[in-house]
Motif scaffolding. Structure first.
Motif, short mmCIF file in Angstrom:
data_model
loop_
_atom_site.label_atom_id
_atom_site.label_comp_id
_atom_site.label_asym_id
_atom_site.label_seq_id
_atom_site.Cartn_x
_atom_site.Cartn_y
_atom_site.Cartn_z
N ASN A 1 -3.61 -3.63 -4.57
CA ASN A 1 -2.21 -4.60 -3.43
C ASN A 1 -2.64 -6.08 -3.80
O ASN A 1 -2.96 -6.37 -2.98
CB ASN A 1 -2.03 -3.95 -2.14
CG ASN A 1 -0.62 -4.63 -1.39
OD1 ASN A 1 -0.16 -5.82 -2.18
ND2 ASN A 1 -1.29 -4.55 0.17
N ILE B 1 -4.11 1.34 6.54
CA ILE B 1 -4.26 3.12 5.96
C ILE B 1 -4.51 3.92 6.16
O ILE B 1 -4.47 5.25 5.92
CB ILE B 1 -5.92 2.16 5.12
CG1 ILE B 1 -5.53 1.09 4.35
CG2 ILE B 1 -5.61 3.25 4.28
CD1 ILE B 1 -4.32 0.85 3.24
N TYR C 1 -7.09 -4.42 7.58
CA TYR C 1 -6.20 -3.19 7.62
C TYR C 1 -6.70 -1.66 7.87
O TYR C 1 -5.14 -1.39 7.30
CB TYR C 1 -5.95 -3.22 5.78
CG TYR C 1 -6.02 -4.60 4.99
CD1 TYR C 1 -4.52 -5.09 5.23
CD2 TYR C 1 -6.73 -6.48 4.74
CE1 TYR C 1 -4.30 -6.04 4.37
CE2 TYR C 1 -6.51 -7.06 4.06
CZ TYR C 1 -5.24 -7.24 4.15
OH TYR C 1 -4.60 -8.29 3.48
N LEU D 1 -0.05 4.41 -1.85
CA LEU D 1 -1.52 4.82 -1.84
C LEU D 1 -1.72 6.55 -1.75
O LEU D 1 -1.72 7.29 -2.70
CB LEU D 1 -2.23 3.53 -1.37
CG LEU D 1 -3.55 4.47 -1.10
CD1 LEU D 1 -4.57 4.73 -2.30
CD2 LEU D 1 -4.39 3.44 -0.16
N PHE E 1 0.90 -1.38 0.02
CA PHE E 1 -0.19 -0.32 -0.22
C PHE E 1 0.42 1.28 0.34
O PHE E 1 0.26 2.08 0.21
CB PHE E 1 -1.07 0.15 0.71
CG PHE E 1 -1.76 -0.72 0.79
CD1 PHE E 1 -2.76 -1.00 0.08
CD2 PHE E 1 -2.41 -1.83 2.23
CE1 PHE E 1 -3.54 -2.00 0.08
CE2 PHE E 1 -2.93 -2.53 2.31
CZ PHE E 1 -3.59 -2.77 1.61
N VAL F 1 -10.16 0.58 -3.32
CA VAL F 1 -8.78 0.13 -3.03
C VAL F 1 -9.15 -1.56 -2.65
O VAL F 1 -9.83 -2.17 -1.56
CB VAL F 1 -8.28 0.33 -1.93
CG1 VAL F 1 -7.43 -0.01 -1.33
CG2 VAL F 1 -7.70 2.19 -2.16
#
Length: 369
Positions: free
Chosen positions: A174, A61, A57, A31, A28, A135
């Protein structure tokens, strides 16, 4: 045998102009920069996720995006198809209203197909349209539902009956997250993935067969090539038919009977599992019509077993399954748009599949028939 390579960026176009990019990465890490390039650096971002993905996750993030936007909100709902509803969308609307989100802000769908579909529909309808980023964290979402702008929620027991076309601003994939995907969820994605080769690309179908062991071992280079090819195939079709007026319906191969089984089983079977059953049913009808050979049909059926997918179901009446297909959104002037095979790797739209043909195919799958 033809080989397939990986790509780092695939650009989807509409009417000859770039619409959005699909970025394929192994983490990630990129991102935040990708969102800044979209102009989100000074905007609000709302991460929409479910309880399963949140635990794995969300913290990562949030930490990555903390300095990539003016403010960060999170909307989390309980995981499961049963929560892909207008009620959940209403709760998301309230979060956005209370957070002061305007049309230049952004939603970020972090999760599988349910999260992406629901977020996309909310983005299409909040203030008549707000940007959203996909995502996808499941195989099914990475290869299929995150691409193409079809959004929607279920209404009562009817799947995706309320929806809109609303293209994402970005799809960030990803691939490395697939290594930790639970086995059943990985198989779920394979149900959609097999659709691409069987209906659109015979070379890719043969490649999938040849790489079955490496796919099941989740070797990253093979998974990257596999995801890339699916994204390319979907891109090609949605570019030519962004609003499903024609050939995009080919992507519904396996879905007519699959959706019927899925809703009659009250979503206790996963979407990809039901699509895989629908693929066997569609292949059965194609076989009975003499369009594919005996060995091709049995190979399609048996490949489900190799990837942990079902080849039968129980607990349902076959006539009830046929009746449920008549309530599907793919009906056209009272006729079912059924996707069959002219040959392996070449599907077509058929509107004259009879109830008898469907019943024979469903009985073939129905362990209780």
């Amino acid at each position: 045998m033809k080989e397939f390579s990986t790509e780092s960026k695939i650009t989807v176009q509409t009417e000859g102009n770039s619409a959005y990019d699909i970025l394929l990465r192994d983490s990630f890490a990129d991102l935040p920069s990708a969102l800044r390039e979209l102009g989100c650096g000074s905007r609000r971002i709302c991460i929409v996720t479910d309880s399963n993905v949140s635990a794995r996750y969300l913290s990562e993030i949030k930490a990555l995006l903390a300095e990539s936007c003016s403010s960060l909100e999170v909307f989390e709902f309980e995981a499961g198809e049963q929560n892909k509803t207008l009620e959940t969308v209403q709760q998301l609307y309230e979060t956005l209203i209370l957070g002061g989100f305007d049309r230049k802000d952004c939603l970020l769908a972090l999760g599988g197909g349910v999260v992406g579909d629901l977020t996309g529909y909310a983005a299409a309808t909040y203030l008549r349209g707000i940007r959203f980023v996909q995502v996808p964290t499941t195989l099914l979402a990475q290869i299929d539902s995150s691409i193409g702008g079809k959004t929607g929620v279920d209404f009562l027991q009817y799947k995706n009956m309320v929806g809109a076309f609303h293209q994402p601003a970005l799809v960030y994939i990803n691939v490395s997250v697939l290594s930790t995907l639970p086995s059943r969820q990985f198989a779920n994605g394979m149900g959609e993935l097999l659709k691409y080769g069987i209906s659109l690309d015979a070379d890719f179908y043969e490649w999938t067969l040849e790489h079955m062991e490496e796919i099941e071992e989740r070797k990253n280079i093979v998974l990257s090539a596999m995801v890339t090819r699916c994204c390319q195939l979907k891109k090609e079709i949605v570019q030519r038919d962004p609003n499903e007026k024609g050939e995009r319906a080919l992507l519904n191969f396996g879905h007519t009977i699959g959706h019927a089984i899925e809703k009659l089983k009250n979503f206790t079977l996963l979407h990809g599992e039901c699509v895989s059953l629908g693929i066997v049913a569609a292949a059965y009808i194609s076989w009975q019509r003499g369009m594919i050979k005996d060995d091709e049909f049995y190979e399609i059926r048996d490949m489900n077993v190799g990837f942990g997918l079902p080849i039968s179901f129980d607990g349902l009446s076959s006539p009830d399954v046929i009746s449920a297909t008549k309530k599907d959104k793919k009906m056209d002037a009272g006729k079912i748009r059924f996707i069959l095979l002219k040959k392996l790797g070449q599907a077509y739209i058929e509107t004259d599949v009879t109830d008898r043909e469907m019943l024979d195919a469903v009985n073939y799958l129905n362990a209780g028939a």
